[in-house]
Motif scaffolding. Structure first.
Motif, PDB file in Angstrom:
ATOM      1  N   UNK A 183       0.902  -7.923  -7.843  1.00 40.75           N
ATOM      2  CA  UNK A 183       2.197  -8.607  -7.955  1.00 40.75           C
ATOM      3  C   UNK A 183       3.127  -8.204  -6.821  1.00 40.75           C
ATOM      4  N   UNK A 184       3.105  -6.942  -6.473  1.00 46.36           N
ATOM      5  CA  UNK A 184       3.951  -6.450  -5.389  1.00 46.36           C
ATOM      6  C   UNK A 184       3.542  -7.087  -4.064  1.00 46.36           C
ATOM      7  N   UNK A 185       2.256  -7.201  -3.833  1.00 44.72           N
ATOM      8  CA  UNK A 185       1.771  -7.849  -2.607  1.00 44.72           C
ATOM      9  C   UNK A 185       2.260  -9.283  -2.513  1.00 44.72           C
TER      10      UNK A 185
ATOM     11  N   UNK B 266       1.318   1.613  -8.466  1.00 51.48           N
ATOM     12  CA  UNK B 266      -0.020   1.613  -7.877  1.00 51.48           C
ATOM     13  C   UNK B 266      -1.071   1.035  -8.814  1.00 51.48           C
ATOM     14  N   UNK B 267      -0.713   0.702 -10.048  1.00 50.22           N
ATOM     15  CA  UNK B 267      -1.706   0.118 -10.956  1.00 50.22           C
ATOM     16  C   UNK B 267      -2.149  -1.233 -10.402  1.00 50.22           C
ATOM     17  N   UNK B 268      -3.357  -1.616 -10.725  1.00 48.55           N
ATOM     18  CA  UNK B 268      -3.975  -2.802 -10.121  1.00 48.55           C
ATOM     19  C   UNK B 268      -3.127  -4.058 -10.273  1.00 48.55           C
TER      20      UNK B 268
ATOM     21  N   UNK C 224       0.818  -1.214   0.000  1.00 42.01           N
ATOM     22  CA  UNK C 224       0.000   0.000   0.000  1.00 42.01           C
ATOM     23  C   UNK C 224       0.855   1.268   0.000  1.00 42.01           C
ATOM     24  N   UNK C 225       2.142   1.150   0.307  1.00 38.97           N
ATOM     25  CA  UNK C 225       3.032   2.309   0.304  1.00 38.97           C
ATOM     26  C   UNK C 225       3.618   2.584  -1.078  1.00 38.97           C
TER      27      UNK C 225
END
Length: 77
Positions: free
Chosen positions: A18-20, A11-13, A4-5
């Motif tokens: 993928x980052x999560x 920030x794209x969906x 979320x940071x």
């Protein structure tokens, strides 16, 4: 929570999901120490850059009129 940071294009969906997934896993005390060391080093560099910018501004002040003239030239924009 860390995903979320994310800023900007991260920030794209699709990228945020993928980052999560990439951030899920083990983050040990060693990882925290390494992150802290990197952040401390970045802070030192940022302080050095700020000091250099201040010196440049101070030393360039006598030529402020010339700087303003150069900035006003449409060919130099």
């Amino acid at each position: 929570m860390l995903a979320d940071l994310a800023r900007g294009r991260m920030r794209t969906a699709g990228k945020l999901a993928d980052l999560s997934m990439a951030l899920a896993g083990r983050f040990t005390g060693h990882h925290a120490l390494m992150c802290r060391l990197h952040l401390d080093r970045i802070a030192v560099f940022n302080t050095a850059v700020a000091g250099l910018q201040e010196q440049i501004t101070t030393r360039a002040a006598p030529w402020q009129r010339e700087q303003d003239l150069l900035k006003s030239s449409p060919r130099l924009r």
